[in-house]
Design an enzyme around this catalytic site. Structure first.
Site, PDB file in Angstrom:
ATOM      1  N   PHE A   4       2.633   7.648  -6.829  1.00 29.98           N
ATOM      2  CA  PHE A   4       3.931   6.981  -6.813  1.00 29.98           C
ATOM      3  C   PHE A   4       3.798   5.622  -6.127  1.00 29.98           C
ATOM      4  O   PHE A   4       3.241   5.510  -5.039  1.00 29.98           O
ATOM      5  CB  PHE A   4       4.966   7.834  -6.067  1.00 29.98           C
ATOM      6  CG  PHE A   4       6.288   7.145  -5.890  1.00 29.98           C
ATOM      7  CD1 PHE A   4       7.107   6.897  -6.983  1.00 29.98           C
ATOM      8  CD2 PHE A   4       6.727   6.757  -4.634  1.00 29.98           C
ATOM      9  CE1 PHE A   4       8.333   6.257  -6.829  1.00 29.98           C
ATOM     10  CE2 PHE A   4       7.946   6.130  -4.465  1.00 29.98           C
ATOM     11  CZ  PHE A   4       8.757   5.875  -5.563  1.00 29.98           C
ATOM     12  N   GLY A   7       6.133  -0.466  -4.215  1.00 31.22           N
ATOM     13  CA  GLY A   7       5.957  -1.889  -3.901  1.00 31.22           C
ATOM     14  C   GLY A   7       5.247  -2.550  -5.063  1.00 31.22           C
ATOM     15  O   GLY A   7       5.648  -2.391  -6.215  1.00 31.22           O
ATOM     16  N   GLU A  83      -5.046  -0.596  -0.560  1.00 32.42           N
ATOM     17  CA  GLU A  83      -4.010  -0.245   0.420  1.00 32.42           C
ATOM     18  C   GLU A  83      -4.592  -0.048   1.819  1.00 32.42           C
ATOM     19  O   GLU A  83      -4.006   0.643   2.640  1.00 32.42           O
ATOM     20  CB  GLU A  83      -3.284   1.027  -0.037  1.00 32.42           C
ATOM     21  CG  GLU A  83      -2.706   0.955  -1.436  1.00 32.42           C
ATOM     22  CD  GLU A  83      -1.618  -0.104  -1.597  1.00 32.42           C
ATOM     23  OE1 GLU A  83      -0.885  -0.391  -0.636  1.00 32.42           O
ATOM     24  OE2 GLU A  83      -1.501  -0.666  -2.702  1.00 32.42           O
TER      25      GLU A  83
END
Length: 185
Positions: A4, A7, A83
């Protein structure tokens, strides 16, 4: 495996996937409380990106991507690198907009509590930093404006959450621009 994104993963899925669904997660809020010393800023002038924070009763819209089984390890490695600035992966229930009553088990990157989490910030302070920060992925303003546009494109009445709308409006004000549909929709 489903991933999911709430951003930049919503509009910049730079990995192979088999299916993309729009929908939401429950009991979280999207906040610009994450420092970005790499993609949308530098170590000396970190930008601001979103993370999820627990917030009972709220929901956050975004996109979920189903990964092919034989791509999971490679995509996870890529996303772990993408990330890396303080994000870790957690399991979450994702509710697809076009499949009511059929939640999916997904994974999401959120602040891992280790670093780069700023905690509550005022909208003006977020907007002031966003207006001047830029990193390897481009100006921080682009991140905010593309995220707001992506939420509008989803088409759900509450996809553009109030915090995102307020940050977008404040950034546009600082840039001397006006987007009549941004904060008044």
């Amino acid at each position: 495996m489903w991933i999911f994104g709430y951003g930049s993963l919503v509009w910049k899925a730079d990995f192979p996937y088999e299916e993309k669904l729009y929908g939401y997660v429950l009991d979280y809020a999207r906040r610009f409380w994450q420092s970005s010393p790499d993609h949308r800023g530098t170590p000396d002038l970190p930008g601001r990106t979103v993370t999820l924070v627990p917030s009972p009763g709220e929901r956050v819209w975004g996109a979920a991507y189903r990964l092919a089984e034989d791509e999971v390890a490679r995509v996870r490695s890529h996303l772990d690198e993408r990330e890396k600035a303080g994000y870790g992966m957690l399991p979450i229930q994702f509710y697809p907009a076009d499949r009511p009553g059929q939640p999916l088990a997904a994974s999401v990157y959120v602040n891992s509590g280790e670093r780069h989490y700023l905690g509550p910030q005022t909208v003006p302070s977020i907007a002031e930093r966003v207006a001047i920060a830029s990193g390897a992925s481009g100006p921080n303003t682009d991140y905010v404006l593309q995220l707001a546009a992506a939420m509008r494109d989803i088409g759900a009445p509450d996809a553009l959450d109030p915090h995102l709308a307020e940050v977008e409006a404040a950034v546009l004000l600082l840039l001397g621009k006006h987007n009549g549909s941004s904060a008044t929709r």
